[in-house]
Design a protein around this motif. Structure first.
Motif, short mmCIF file in Angstrom:
data_model
loop_
_atom_site.label_atom_id
_atom_site.label_comp_id
_atom_site.label_asym_id
_atom_site.label_seq_id
_atom_site.Cartn_x
_atom_site.Cartn_y
_atom_site.Cartn_z
N ILE A 1 5.75 -2.36 -2.63
CA ILE A 1 6.56 -1.16 -1.02
C ILE A 1 5.97 -0.84 0.06
CG2 ILE A 1 8.01 0.86 -1.30
CD1 ILE A 1 8.48 0.30 -4.13
N ILE A 2 4.60 -0.68 -0.38
CA ILE A 2 3.69 0.53 0.83
C ILE A 2 2.48 -1.02 1.31
CG2 ILE A 2 2.75 2.02 1.51
CD1 ILE A 2 4.39 4.04 0.08
N PRO A 3 2.57 -0.74 2.15
CA PRO A 3 1.16 -2.28 2.55
C PRO A 3 -0.10 -1.49 2.40
CG PRO A 3 2.28 -2.27 3.85
CD PRO A 3 3.35 -0.79 3.26
N GLY A 4 -1.24 -2.01 1.24
CA GLY A 4 -2.41 -1.56 0.55
C GLY A 4 -2.26 -0.89 -0.55
N TYR A 5 -1.04 -0.52 -1.48
CA TYR A 5 -1.42 0.11 -2.48
C TYR A 5 0.00 -0.54 -3.36
CZ TYR A 5 -2.58 4.19 0.16
OH TYR A 5 -2.82 4.88 0.67
N THR B 1 0.78 0.26 -6.86
CA THR B 1 2.38 1.15 -7.37
C THR B 1 3.01 2.30 -5.63
OG1 THR B 1 0.85 2.80 -7.67
CG2 THR B 1 1.58 1.29 -9.84
N TYR B 2 4.08 2.72 -5.75
CA TYR B 2 5.51 3.45 -4.94
C TYR B 2 4.22 5.35 -5.86
CZ TYR B 2 8.22 6.92 -2.40
OH TYR B 2 8.16 7.28 -1.81
N SER B 3 4.23 5.98 -4.89
CA SER B 3 3.68 7.21 -5.33
C SER B 3 4.11 7.88 -3.74
CB SER B 3 2.12 7.36 -4.96
OG SER B 3 1.40 7.51 -3.87
N ILE B 4 4.53 9.10 -4.18
CA ILE B 4 5.21 9.85 -2.23
C ILE B 4 3.95 9.77 -1.84
CG2 ILE B 4 6.01 12.49 -1.88
CD1 ILE B 4 7.86 12.45 -4.54
N SER B 5 2.74 9.90 -1.88
CA SER B 5 1.10 10.64 -0.91
C SER B 5 0.83 9.66 -0.24
CB SER B 5 0.48 11.62 -2.20
OG SER B 5 0.44 10.56 -3.03
N ALA B 6 1.21 8.11 -0.63
CA ALA B 6 1.18 6.87 -0.37
C ALA B 6 1.67 6.85 0.88
CB ALA B 6 1.08 5.37 -1.19
N CYS B 7 3.26 7.15 0.70
CA CYS B 7 4.30 6.78 1.28
C CYS B 7 4.10 8.01 2.30
CB CYS B 7 5.53 7.17 1.15
SG CYS B 7 7.01 7.34 2.17
N ARG B 8 3.88 9.55 2.02
CA ARG B 8 3.61 10.13 3.18
C ARG B 8 2.63 9.62 4.09
NH1 ARG B 8 3.78 16.03 0.90
NH2 ARG B 8 5.37 16.07 1.53
N LEU B 9 1.88 9.59 3.96
CA LEU B 9 0.06 8.54 4.71
C LEU B 9 0.44 7.79 5.08
CD1 LEU B 9 -2.59 9.37 4.86
CD2 LEU B 9 -3.01 7.97 2.71
N HIS B 10 1.32 6.65 4.52
CA HIS B 10 2.03 5.63 5.32
C HIS B 10 2.50 5.96 6.84
CE1 HIS B 10 3.06 1.58 6.38
NE2 HIS B 10 3.88 1.96 6.35
N CYS B 11 3.27 7.05 6.56
CA CYS B 11 4.31 7.06 7.55
C CYS B 11 3.45 7.90 8.55
CB CYS B 11 5.26 7.85 6.88
SG CYS B 11 5.98 6.91 5.57
N GLU B 12 2.53 8.81 8.09
CA GLU B 12 1.85 9.54 9.41
C GLU B 12 0.66 8.21 9.80
OE1 GLU B 12 -0.61 12.27 6.89
OE2 GLU B 12 0.91 14.03 6.69
N THR B 13 0.01 7.54 9.41
CA THR B 13 -0.70 6.76 10.01
C THR B 13 -0.24 5.80 11.07
OG1 THR B 13 -1.83 6.41 7.83
CG2 THR B 13 -2.17 4.92 9.42
N ARG B 14 0.78 5.36 10.64
CA ARG B 14 2.45 4.58 11.80
C ARG B 14 2.87 5.64 12.35
NH1 ARG B 14 6.76 3.68 8.25
NH2 ARG B 14 7.95 5.31 9.44
N VAL B 15 2.81 6.88 12.61
CA VAL B 15 3.14 7.33 13.88
C VAL B 15 2.47 7.84 14.62
CG1 VAL B 15 4.44 9.72 14.44
CG2 VAL B 15 5.17 8.47 12.83
N VAL B 16 1.37 8.05 14.49
CA VAL B 16 0.29 8.93 14.50
C VAL B 16 -0.89 7.37 15.17
CG1 VAL B 16 -2.11 9.17 15.03
CG2 VAL B 16 -0.95 10.17 13.91
N LEU B 17 -0.74 6.15 15.31
CA LEU B 17 -0.82 4.42 15.73
C LEU B 17 0.05 4.40 16.87
CD1 LEU B 17 -1.95 2.27 12.97
CD2 LEU B 17 -3.28 2.75 14.93
N GLN B 18 1.24 4.98 17.22
CA GLN B 18 2.63 4.92 17.52
C GLN B 18 2.37 5.24 19.09
OE1 GLN B 18 6.24 5.19 15.36
NE2 GLN B 18 6.01 3.00 14.78
#
Length: 132
Positions: free
Chosen positions: A84-88, A90-107
Motif C-alpha cells: 500500500i505504501i512504497p517502501g513498507y 505492511t500498512y501502519s499509521i506511522s508509515a502512512c504519516r511519514l510517507h505523506c510528510e515526505t511527499r509534502v516536504v519534497l513538493q
C-alpha cells in the motif's frame, strides 16, 4: 528479572548543550525517548514515544494488538500481500504519516530530511536556488 529486556544507558549528560528558549535563561534537559513498535513500521518517537529520566529505574509493560479485517461482503479492505505504501511491506499509521510528510516536504522544498524515506538525491538542500 524474568522474561524481557534490560538496558542500562550512559546518556553522557555532561556532553549536553544548553537549550535556548525565548527567555535569556538556559536549561539543560536530559533523558531519552523510547517507542516500542513493530519491526514492520517506522518509529514515530516525537508523537508516540515516552520519556525516561536519567538516574531512575523505569519499568514498561506492553501488549501486542493485532487487527484482522473481515473479508467481503463485510468489508472492502486491501489484500495484506499488496504493498500500500512504497517502501513498507505492511500498512501502519506511522508509515502512512511519514510517507505523506515526505511527499509534502519534497513538493514544497525539493529536499527531504535525513529520517525520511526516498531517493538519496533529494537529501540535500539546494542553497543556490531560493524557494518561495
Amino acid at each position: 528479572m524474568g522474561n524481557g529486556l534490560e538496558i542500562m544507558l550512559d546518556i553522557q549528560q555532561d556532553e549536553y548543550l544548553p537549550i535556548w528558549r525565548e527567555t535569556n535563561e538556559t536549561s539543560l534537559e536530559a533523558g531519552i525517548r523510547v517507542q516500542i513498535h513493530s519491526q514492520d513500521e517506522p518509529p514515530y518517537i516525537h508523537q508516540l514515544g515516552f520519556g525516561v529520566s536519567p538516574g531512575f529505574q523505569t519499568f514498561v509493560s506492553c501488549q501486542e494488538q493485532r487487527l484482522t479485517y473481515l473479508p467481503q461482503p463485510w468489508g472492502n479492505c486491501r489484500s495484506s500481500t499488496e504493498q500500500i505504501i512504497p517502501g513498507y511491506d505492511t500498512y501502519s499509521i506511522s508509515a502512512c504519516r511519514l510517507h505523506c510528510e515526505t511527499r509534502v516536504v519534497l513538493q514544497e522544498c525539493h529536499c527531504r530530511m535525513v529520517h525520511m524515506p526516498g531517493n538519496p538525491n533529494h537529501s540535500n538542500i539546494n542553497t543556490s536556488t531560493p524557494h518561495s
